[in-house]
Motif scaffolding. Structure first.
Motif, PDB file in Angstrom:
ATOM      1  N   SER A 108       0.822  -1.151  -0.220  1.00  0.00           N
ATOM      2  CA  SER A 108       0.198  -0.156   0.508  1.00  0.00           C
ATOM      3  C   SER A 108       0.828   1.306  -0.084  1.00  0.00           C
ATOM      4  O   SER A 108       2.003   1.678   0.442  1.00  0.00           O
ATOM      5  CB  SER A 108      -1.150   0.107   1.112  1.00  0.00           C
ATOM      6  OG  SER A 108      -1.950   1.724   1.786  1.00  0.00           O
ATOM      7  N   ASN A 111      -7.289   7.014   8.794  1.00  0.00           N
ATOM      8  CA  ASN A 111      -8.047   6.111   8.063  1.00  0.00           C
ATOM      9  C   ASN A 111      -8.331   6.241   6.572  1.00  0.00           C
ATOM     10  O   ASN A 111      -8.129   7.233   6.054  1.00  0.00           O
ATOM     11  CB  ASN A 111      -9.566   6.340   8.916  1.00  0.00           C
ATOM     12  CG  ASN A 111      -9.729   6.430   9.852  1.00  0.00           C
ATOM     13  OD1 ASN A 111      -9.712   4.895  10.536  1.00  0.00           O
ATOM     14  ND2 ASN A 111      -9.719   6.430  11.229  1.00  0.00           N
ATOM     15  N   TRP A 112      -8.645   4.901   5.678  1.00  0.00           N
ATOM     16  CA  TRP A 112      -8.841   5.168   4.301  1.00  0.00           C
ATOM     17  C   TRP A 112      -8.894   3.486   3.843  1.00  0.00           C
ATOM     18  O   TRP A 112      -8.872   2.716   4.879  1.00  0.00           O
ATOM     19  CB  TRP A 112      -7.431   5.882   3.754  1.00  0.00           C
ATOM     20  CG  TRP A 112      -6.047   4.997   3.880  1.00  0.00           C
ATOM     21  CD1 TRP A 112      -5.297   3.347   2.403  1.00  0.00           C
ATOM     22  CD2 TRP A 112      -5.352   4.007   4.297  1.00  0.00           C
ATOM     23  NE1 TRP A 112      -4.685   2.771   3.077  1.00  0.00           N
ATOM     24  CE2 TRP A 112      -4.184   3.649   4.458  1.00  0.00           C
ATOM     25  CE3 TRP A 112      -5.049   5.166   5.809  1.00  0.00           C
ATOM     26  CZ2 TRP A 112      -2.979   2.956   4.476  1.00  0.00           C
ATOM     27  CZ3 TRP A 112      -3.686   4.336   6.899  1.00  0.00           C
ATOM     28  CH2 TRP A 112      -3.354   3.537   6.610  1.00  0.00           C
ATOM     29  N   VAL A 113      -9.591   3.734   2.703  1.00  0.00           N
ATOM     30  CA  VAL A 113     -10.432   2.724   2.003  1.00  0.00           C
ATOM     31  C   VAL A 113      -9.795   2.237   0.743  1.00  0.00           C
ATOM     32  O   VAL A 113      -9.268   3.065   0.077  1.00  0.00           O
ATOM     33  CB  VAL A 113     -11.744   2.431   2.027  1.00  0.00           C
ATOM     34  CG1 VAL A 113     -12.245   0.911   1.369  1.00  0.00           C
ATOM     35  CG2 VAL A 113     -12.492   2.919   3.735  1.00  0.00           C
ATOM     36  N   GLU A 114      -8.442   1.078   1.010  1.00  0.00           N
ATOM     37  CA  GLU A 114      -8.827   0.654  -0.937  1.00  0.00           C
ATOM     38  C   GLU A 114      -9.414  -0.495  -1.395  1.00  0.00           C
ATOM     39  O   GLU A 114     -10.062  -0.598  -0.908  1.00  0.00           O
ATOM     40  CB  GLU A 114      -6.716   0.005  -0.376  1.00  0.00           C
ATOM     41  CG  GLU A 114      -6.119   0.842   0.177  1.00  0.00           C
ATOM     42  CD  GLU A 114      -4.662   0.739   0.017  1.00  0.00           C
ATOM     43  OE1 GLU A 114      -3.894  -0.135  -0.317  1.00  0.00           O
ATOM     44  OE2 GLU A 114      -3.732   1.537   0.680  1.00  0.00           O
ATOM     45  N   ASP A 143     -12.284  -3.078  -1.383  1.00  0.00           N
ATOM     46  CA  ASP A 143     -12.968  -2.805   0.984  1.00  0.00           C
ATOM     47  C   ASP A 143     -12.476  -2.861   1.094  1.00  0.00           C
ATOM     48  O   ASP A 143     -12.850  -3.342   2.708  1.00  0.00           O
ATOM     49  CB  ASP A 143     -14.816  -3.351   0.409  1.00  0.00           C
ATOM     50  CG  ASP A 143     -15.216  -2.328   2.024  1.00  0.00           C
ATOM     51  OD1 ASP A 143     -14.790  -1.025   1.821  1.00  0.00           O
ATOM     52  OD2 ASP A 143     -16.311  -3.038   2.874  1.00  0.00           O
ATOM     53  N   ARG A 152     -10.075  -1.818   4.421  1.00  0.00           N
ATOM     54  CA  ARG A 152      -9.260  -0.571   5.160  1.00  0.00           C
ATOM     55  C   ARG A 152      -8.640  -0.388   6.252  1.00  0.00           C
ATOM     56  O   ARG A 152      -8.432  -1.686   6.306  1.00  0.00           O
ATOM     57  CB  ARG A 152     -11.176  -0.717   5.746  1.00  0.00           C
ATOM     58  CG  ARG A 152     -12.264   0.044   5.900  1.00  0.00           C
ATOM     59  CD  ARG A 152     -13.279   0.676   6.305  1.00  0.00           C
ATOM     60  NE  ARG A 152     -14.196  -0.438   7.716  1.00  0.00           N
ATOM     61  CZ  ARG A 152     -13.686  -0.294   8.126  1.00  0.00           C
ATOM     62  NH1 ARG A 152     -13.445   0.710   8.959  1.00  0.00           N
ATOM     63  NH2 ARG A 152     -14.237  -1.758   9.001  1.00  0.00           N
ATOM     64  N   PHE A 153      -8.155   0.782   5.881  1.00  0.00           N
ATOM     65  CA  PHE A 153      -6.703   0.258   7.410  1.00  0.00           C
ATOM     66  C   PHE A 153      -7.025   1.391   8.311  1.00  0.00           C
ATOM     67  O   PHE A 153      -7.812   2.926   8.216  1.00  0.00           O
ATOM     68  CB  PHE A 153      -5.159   1.372   6.495  1.00  0.00           C
ATOM     69  CG  PHE A 153      -5.253  -0.317   4.791  1.00  0.00           C
ATOM     70  CD1 PHE A 153      -4.436  -1.328   5.582  1.00  0.00           C
ATOM     71  CD2 PHE A 153      -5.545  -0.423   4.158  1.00  0.00           C
ATOM     72  CE1 PHE A 153      -3.411  -2.784   4.877  1.00  0.00           C
ATOM     73  CE2 PHE A 153      -5.223  -1.854   3.256  1.00  0.00           C
ATOM     74  CZ  PHE A 153      -4.270  -2.039   3.682  1.00  0.00           C
ATOM     75  N   HIS A 154      -6.419   1.761   9.260  1.00  0.00           N
ATOM     76  CA  HIS A 154      -6.402   2.348   9.842  1.00  0.00           C
ATOM     77  C   HIS A 154      -4.750   2.014  11.515  1.00  0.00           C
ATOM     78  O   HIS A 154      -4.026   1.292  11.350  1.00  0.00           O
ATOM     79  CB  HIS A 154      -7.542   1.900  11.496  1.00  0.00           C
ATOM     80  CG  HIS A 154      -7.787   3.402  12.669  1.00  0.00           C
ATOM     81  ND1 HIS A 154      -8.062   3.138  13.478  1.00  0.00           N
ATOM     82  CD2 HIS A 154      -7.021   4.746  13.203  1.00  0.00           C
ATOM     83  CE1 HIS A 154      -7.951   3.876  14.584  1.00  0.00           C
ATOM     84  NE2 HIS A 154      -7.326   5.122  13.412  1.00  0.00           N
ATOM     85  N   SER A 201      -9.128  -3.729   8.167  1.00  0.00           N
ATOM     86  CA  SER A 201     -10.459  -4.613   8.108  1.00  0.00           C
ATOM     87  C   SER A 201     -10.232  -5.118   7.089  1.00  0.00           C
ATOM     88  O   SER A 201     -10.138  -4.577   5.606  1.00  0.00           O
ATOM     89  CB  SER A 201     -11.443  -3.188   8.169  1.00  0.00           C
ATOM     90  OG  SER A 201     -13.071  -4.109   8.009  1.00  0.00           O
ATOM     91  N   PHE A 220     -12.620  -4.233  12.670  1.00  0.00           N
ATOM     92  CA  PHE A 220     -11.256  -4.572  12.087  1.00  0.00           C
ATOM     93  C   PHE A 220     -11.188  -5.977  12.387  1.00  0.00           C
ATOM     94  O   PHE A 220     -11.868  -6.573  13.492  1.00  0.00           O
ATOM     95  CB  PHE A 220     -10.619  -3.919  12.388  1.00  0.00           C
ATOM     96  CG  PHE A 220     -10.452  -2.228  11.918  1.00  0.00           C
ATOM     97  CD1 PHE A 220      -9.495  -1.962  10.858  1.00  0.00           C
ATOM     98  CD2 PHE A 220     -10.776  -1.652  12.765  1.00  0.00           C
ATOM     99  CE1 PHE A 220     -10.356  -1.090  10.230  1.00  0.00           C
ATOM    100  CE2 PHE A 220     -10.889  -0.272  12.467  1.00  0.00           C
ATOM    101  CZ  PHE A 220      -9.749   0.487  11.443  1.00  0.00           C
ATOM    102  N   ARG A 268      -1.953  -6.162   3.715  1.00  0.00           N
ATOM    103  CA  ARG A 268      -2.356  -7.337   2.941  1.00  0.00           C
ATOM    104  C   ARG A 268      -2.644  -8.291   1.988  1.00  0.00           C
ATOM    105  O   ARG A 268      -3.541  -9.132   2.155  1.00  0.00           O
ATOM    106  CB  ARG A 268      -3.728  -6.200   1.503  1.00  0.00           C
ATOM    107  CG  ARG A 268      -4.658  -6.617   0.768  1.00  0.00           C
ATOM    108  CD  ARG A 268      -4.447  -5.697  -0.216  1.00  0.00           C
ATOM    109  NE  ARG A 268      -5.855  -6.151  -0.962  1.00  0.00           N
ATOM    110  CZ  ARG A 268      -6.643  -5.445  -1.139  1.00  0.00           C
ATOM    111  NH1 ARG A 268      -7.011  -4.415  -0.392  1.00  0.00           N
ATOM    112  NH2 ARG A 268      -7.464  -5.818  -2.184  1.00  0.00           N
TER     113      ARG A 268
END
Length: 320
Positions: A8, A31-34, A37, A39-41, A57, A97, A126
């Motif tokens: 990422s 926080n962001w989404v790739e 779907d 999701r990272f925090h 997540s 998550f 991921r």
């Protein structure tokens, strides 16, 4: 064609900046989404700048996919093997998550080159987590060992409520993707793309690549699978993976390319759609210019231009 990268890029940038500014102790909360779907925090405090909390997540698994403790089977072992003492797995993870890791940046390798390589590995979390069950199966294929699930159909999650299927055997692994698209235009383009994809495999230059097949109907390997898991409006793509495709360094590349195959197809479908739209706009503009030049001498040509409408303007225009 473009292949998606495993790390990422945003997570790698956060980690690199954090390592370079440990003495500043800046508070961090991102926080962001790739794609698909995931999701990272990321969280870090001023009090302990060397500690990062990384939460991931995963896509919601369909009923046929097997999760153990909220993760694909083999994921915990893969995380421990990949990150060692740098990462501590928190149980339970943060709310919402599937995985939360406590990263100690002071335990990274001391030299800069190995430290950056380890950050790239963390940014590839991921692949480590979602690719864990696929990696186990491919490792068994590479070593030609007979696992207990030999010949049994397995479902692995790769998109929200969607899975792809594997049939592991002693000398090969068959990987089957039901291809689904929400937009009707995407479905047409994807079907054409996948058929050409199969044809390209037959060329001499790609003779060593995994054999590839496309069918509008479910292949025989999927007999007995629930009907909801076989709703593929762009057909089914099958790959046959042989031991030579997962030997040595080829293993990780094969696992990643299979895990992100649907995203790979979606990306190129959208690129093709954008390219065709651009070509059509240029063609219309050239036709208008030709019409303007065809008007009799002395008549002032009317200038015609295109204006990109917002969604609100387009709705107002259609209602009028």
């Amino acid at each position: 064609m473009l292949l998606l990268q495993s790390p990422s890029s945003y997570l790698l940038r956060i980690l690199s900046n954090r390592v370079q500014s440990l003495d500043k102790g800046v508070e961090l909360d991102c926080n962001w989404v790739e794609f698909d779907d995931v999701r990272f925090h990321v969280q870090a405090s001023v009090k302990s700048p060397q500690i990062l909390l990384l939460s991931v997540s995963l896509p919601i698994p369909p009923p046929e996919a097997v999760f153990v403790g909220g993760l694909p089977f083999g994921a915990l072992e893969a995380v421990k093997a990949a990150y060692g003492v740098v990462a501590q797995i928190l149980d339970p993870p943060r709310d919402g998550f599937n995985l939360t890791m406590k990263l100690n940046l002071l335990k990274l390798p001391p030299d800069e080159e190995n430290s950056h390589a380890f950050l790239v590995k963390i940014a590839s979390v991921r692949e480590v987590v979602l690719g864990a069950p696929l990696r186990v199966i491919m490792e068994n294929l590479a070593s030609r060992s007979r696992a207990s699930d030999m010949g049994k159909l397995l479902a692995l999650v790769h998109r929200p409520n969607e899975s792809f299927f594997l049939v592991p055997q002693a000398e090969k692994v068959t990987v089957i993707f039901p291809m689904r698209f929400k937009d009707s235009t995407d479905t047409i383009l994807a079907t054409s793309f996948l058929q050409e994809f199969v044809e390209a495999r037959r060329t001499a230059a790609l003779s060593n690549a995994p054999s590839c097949m496309w069918s509008s109907l479910p292949p025989p390997e999927l007999n007995g699978v629930a009907e909801g898991a076989l709703s593929a409006n762009a057909g089914f793509v099958s790959f046959v993976i042989l031991p030579r495709h997962v030997e040595g360094k080829k293993l990780e590349r094969t696992v990643w390319n299979l895990s992100t195959f649907h995203a790979y197809v979606s990306y190129h479908v959208k690129c093709s759609e954008g390219f065709m739209h651009t070509r059509m706009r240029r063609r219309v503009e050239s036709l208008i210019e030709a019409l303007d030049r065809a008007k009799p001498d002395g008549e002032e040509p009317e200038k015609t231009s295109f204006k990109r409408l917002s969604l609100k303007d387009a709705r107002s225009y259609s209602n009028s």
